[in-house]
Write a protein that holds these residues in place. Sequence first.
Motif, PDB file in Angstrom:
ATOM      1  N   ALA A 163       0.828  -1.208   0.000  1.00 48.90           N
ATOM      2  CA  ALA A 163       0.000   0.000   0.000  1.00 48.90           C
ATOM      3  C   ALA A 163       0.864   1.260   0.000  1.00 48.90           C
ATOM      4  O   ALA A 163       0.557   2.240  -0.709  1.00 48.90           O
ATOM      5  N   ALA A 164       1.947   1.247   0.787  1.00 49.32           N
ATOM      6  CA  ALA A 164       2.838   2.408   0.827  1.00 49.32           C
ATOM      7  C   ALA A 164       3.522   2.622  -0.529  1.00 49.32           C
ATOM      8  O   ALA A 164       3.661   3.763  -0.994  1.00 49.32           O
ATOM      9  N   LEU A 165       3.935   1.539  -1.170  1.00 52.25           N
ATOM     10  CA  LEU A 165       4.583   1.647  -2.477  1.00 52.25           C
ATOM     11  C   LEU A 165       3.631   2.231  -3.513  1.00 52.25           C
ATOM     12  O   LEU A 165       4.008   3.130  -4.282  1.00 52.25           O
ATOM     13  N   ILE A 166       2.396   1.757  -3.527  1.00 49.86           N
ATOM     14  CA  ILE A 166       1.430   2.249  -4.519  1.00 49.86           C
ATOM     15  C   ILE A 166       1.072   3.701  -4.237  1.00 49.86           C
ATOM     16  O   ILE A 166       0.942   4.514  -5.169  1.00 49.86           O
ATOM     17  N   ALA A 167       0.923   4.067  -2.963  1.00 51.84           N
ATOM     18  CA  ALA A 167       0.646   5.462  -2.629  1.00 51.84           C
ATOM     19  C   ALA A 167       1.801   6.363  -3.043  1.00 51.84           C
ATOM     20  O   ALA A 167       1.595   7.466  -3.576  1.00 51.84           O
ATOM     21  N   LEU A 168       3.027   5.901  -2.819  1.00 53.13           N
ATOM     22  CA  LEU A 168       4.202   6.689  -3.201  1.00 53.13           C
ATOM     23  C   LEU A 168       4.290   6.859  -4.710  1.00 53.13           C
ATOM     24  O   LEU A 168       4.544   7.966  -5.213  1.00 53.13           O
ATOM     25  N   LEU A 169       4.084   5.782  -5.461  1.00 52.31           N
ATOM     26  CA  LEU A 169       4.131   5.867  -6.920  1.00 52.31           C
ATOM     27  C   LEU A 169       3.024   6.764  -7.461  1.00 52.31           C
ATOM     28  O   LEU A 169       3.240   7.513  -8.422  1.00 52.31           O
ATOM     29  N   THR A 170       1.849   6.695  -6.840  1.00 51.22           N
ATOM     30  CA  THR A 170       0.751   7.564  -7.269  1.00 51.22           C
ATOM     31  C   THR A 170       1.106   9.027  -7.066  1.00 51.22           C
ATOM     32  O   THR A 170       0.833   9.873  -7.934  1.00 51.22           O
ATOM     33  N   ALA A 171       1.730   9.347  -5.931  1.00 45.24           N
ATOM     34  CA  ALA A 171       2.119  10.735  -5.663  1.00 45.24           C
ATOM     35  C   ALA A 171       3.242  11.200  -6.598  1.00 45.24           C
ATOM     36  O   ALA A 171       3.213  12.320  -7.122  1.00 45.24           O
ATOM     37  N   LEU A 172       4.230  10.326  -6.838  1.00 46.85           N
ATOM     38  CA  LEU A 172       5.367  10.707  -7.670  1.00 46.85           C
ATOM     39  C   LEU A 172       4.969  10.917  -9.130  1.00 46.85           C
ATOM     40  O   LEU A 172       5.476  11.837  -9.798  1.00 46.85           O
ATOM     41  N   PHE A 173       4.075  10.081  -9.632  1.00 46.18           N
ATOM     42  CA  PHE A 173       3.697  10.140 -11.046  1.00 46.18           C
ATOM     43  C   PHE A 173       2.290  10.693 -11.240  1.00 46.18           C
ATOM     44  O   PHE A 173       1.618  10.358 -12.216  1.00 46.18           O
ATOM     45  N   TRP A 174       1.869  11.546 -10.315  1.00 38.80           N
ATOM     46  CA  TRP A 174       0.509  12.075 -10.376  1.00 38.80           C
ATOM     47  C   TRP A 174       0.245  12.838 -11.670  1.00 38.80           C
ATOM     48  O   TRP A 174      -0.749  12.589 -12.355  1.00 38.80           O
ATOM     49  N   ARG A 175       1.123  13.758 -12.017  1.00 35.89           N
ATOM     50  CA  ARG A 175       0.882  14.584 -13.205  1.00 35.89           C
ATOM     51  C   ARG A 175       0.879  13.756 -14.489  1.00 35.89           C
ATOM     52  O   ARG A 175      -0.049  13.882 -15.301  1.00 35.89           O
ATOM     53  N   PRO A 176       1.883  12.882 -14.723  1.00 40.65           N
ATOM     54  CA  PRO A 176       1.810  12.050 -15.930  1.00 40.65           C
ATOM     55  C   PRO A 176       0.578  11.139 -15.961  1.00 40.65           C
ATOM     56  O   PRO A 176      -0.033  10.960 -17.015  1.00 40.65           O
ATOM     57  N   LEU A 177       0.210  10.586 -14.830  1.00 36.17           N
ATOM     58  CA  LEU A 177      -0.977   9.740 -14.776  1.00 36.17           C
ATOM     59  C   LEU A 177      -2.226  10.535 -15.127  1.00 36.17           C
ATOM     60  O   LEU A 177      -3.085  10.082 -15.900  1.00 36.17           O
ATOM     61  N   LYS A 178      -2.323  11.725 -14.571  1.00 35.27           N
ATOM     62  CA  LYS A 178      -3.498  12.566 -14.799  1.00 35.27           C
ATOM     63  C   LYS A 178      -3.606  12.980 -16.261  1.00 35.27           C
ATOM     64  O   LYS A 178      -4.674  12.878 -16.875  1.00 35.27           O
ATOM     65  N   LEU A 179      -2.496  13.421 -16.842  1.00 36.43           N
ATOM     66  CA  LEU A 179      -2.516  13.872 -18.236  1.00 36.43           C
ATOM     67  C   LEU A 179      -2.822  12.721 -19.191  1.00 36.43           C
ATOM     68  O   LEU A 179      -3.662  12.851 -20.091  1.00 36.43           O
ATOM     69  N   SER A 180      -2.155  11.592 -19.000  1.00 36.40           N
ATOM     70  CA  SER A 180      -2.358  10.477 -19.928  1.00 36.40           C
ATOM     71  C   SER A 180      -3.724   9.819 -19.749  1.00 36.40           C
ATOM     72  O   SER A 180      -4.247   9.207 -20.692  1.00 36.40           O
ATOM     73  N   THR A 181      -4.317   9.967 -18.579  1.00 34.72           N
ATOM     74  CA  THR A 181      -5.639   9.385 -18.357  1.00 34.72           C
ATOM     75  C   THR A 181      -6.727  10.185 -19.060  1.00 34.72           C
ATOM     76  O   THR A 181      -7.613   9.622 -19.701  1.00 34.72           O
ATOM     77  N   PHE A 182      -6.643  11.518 -18.970  1.00 33.23           N
ATOM     78  CA  PHE A 182      -7.700  12.354 -19.530  1.00 33.23           C
ATOM     79  C   PHE A 182      -7.479  12.698 -21.003  1.00 33.23           C
ATOM     80  O   PHE A 182      -8.444  12.899 -21.738  1.00 33.23           O
ATOM     81  N   ASP A 183      -6.230  12.788 -21.441  1.00 29.72           N
ATOM     82  CA  ASP A 183      -5.971  13.134 -22.841  1.00 29.72           C
ATOM     83  C   ASP A 183      -4.638  12.500 -23.251  1.00 29.72           C
ATOM     84  O   ASP A 183      -3.582  13.103 -23.121  1.00 29.72           O
ATOM     85  N   GLU A 184      -4.717  11.268 -23.742  1.00 28.06           N
ATOM     86  CA  GLU A 184      -3.505  10.530 -24.100  1.00 28.06           C
ATOM     87  C   GLU A 184      -2.760  11.191 -25.244  1.00 28.06           C
ATOM     88  O   GLU A 184      -1.527  11.218 -25.265  1.00 28.06           O
ATOM     89  N   GLY A 185      -3.511  11.748 -26.203  1.00 32.47           N
ATOM     90  CA  GLY A 185      -2.866  12.416 -27.339  1.00 32.47           C
ATOM     91  C   GLY A 185      -2.081  13.637 -26.903  1.00 32.47           C
ATOM     92  O   GLY A 185      -0.944  13.854 -27.360  1.00 32.47           O
ATOM     93  N   PHE A 186      -2.672  14.469 -26.041  1.00 32.32           N
ATOM     94  CA  PHE A 186      -1.977  15.653 -25.547  1.00 32.32           C
ATOM     95  C   PHE A 186      -0.750  15.267 -24.741  1.00 32.32           C
ATOM     96  O   PHE A 186       0.311  15.901 -24.852  1.00 32.32           O
ATOM     97  N   ALA A 187      -0.876  14.222 -23.925  1.00 34.92           N
ATOM     98  CA  ALA A 187       0.269  13.759 -23.136  1.00 34.92           C
ATOM     99  C   ALA A 187       1.400  13.309 -24.046  1.00 34.92           C
ATOM    100  O   ALA A 187       2.579  13.561 -23.761  1.00 34.92           O
ATOM    101  N   ALA A 188       1.052  12.655 -25.158  1.00 33.09           N
ATOM    102  CA  ALA A 188       2.086  12.209 -26.094  1.00 33.09           C
ATOM    103  C   ALA A 188       2.788  13.389 -26.741  1.00 33.09           C
ATOM    104  O   ALA A 188       4.008  13.348 -26.975  1.00 33.09           O
TER     105      ALA A 188
END
Length: 307
Positions: A163-188
Amino acid sequence: MSGFVQLDLTPILIGVLAAIACALPGNFLLLRRQALIGDAISHVVLPGIVVAFLVTGTIATWPMMLGAAGAALVAVVLIEAVKRLGRIEPGAAMGVVFTAMFAAGVLILEQTDTSGVHIDVEHALYGNLESLIWLAADGWGSLLDPAALAGLPPELPRMAAAAALIALLTALFWRPLKLSTFDEGFAATLGLPVGVISLGLVVAAAVAAVAAFDAVGSIIVIAMFICPPAAARLMTNRLERQVAWSVAFATLSAVLGYVLAGWGPLWLGREHAVSAAGMIATVSGAILALACLLGPHRARVGAAREG
């Protein structure tokens, strides 16, 4: 209270940690329309468990966990490959892969003549949450006693680490996750490796699922990947608040489900408790149903789907 610490504290904590570990990646999988990846993982672990038994000749926890983890990683790679090379929807890719791998597991069982061996499928499905008691505990003071802490069920530190590892990874990669989730083309266009991000998210989901299997079983895993994030989606349109809502719903489901499983039948005049895993999943479904009826954004989500 010493009885609560010894018998109930660690199962509740393990249930909460497992629920949160699954709900965090579940938010992004839900928004990417890949929420059924938890169901897929629960199917694909069978060949990994069988192979682990054939290699080690034992049904101990760690070989089974490693075998399940290996099968889950193979599955997520195959899902991404089928989705991208075949240019089909994620749901169809998952259906092809987890059906094929489950069939492969059954085939290996039959061909190797190990179908009569108990490979702990019951624990993989229902878990053994009720049996994860802390025998070395003697009241709340045991939380500060190194000797008592050494007797903690190994599932608790293992689940806490996941749980700690997943929470840490979510916090570290929050912006890339958010961008690629909502607009994969823009993230690319920004240079983000959307394929790697997508694969990493599914791998994180696999880690959460496999870590939870031995303790809580696949029933909770499947429910927590979908129900808390889906209920949270109906409460807000902001991702940050959705993740917070999902963690709250996951925690509530684990605590309330465990309490109702143990004491609910007694309150109704029954003699025996019911499955904690099943009740936790039931409570999470009830929370989702209430969110569908009462959530402030239920009408907007429904309109978006119709459009």
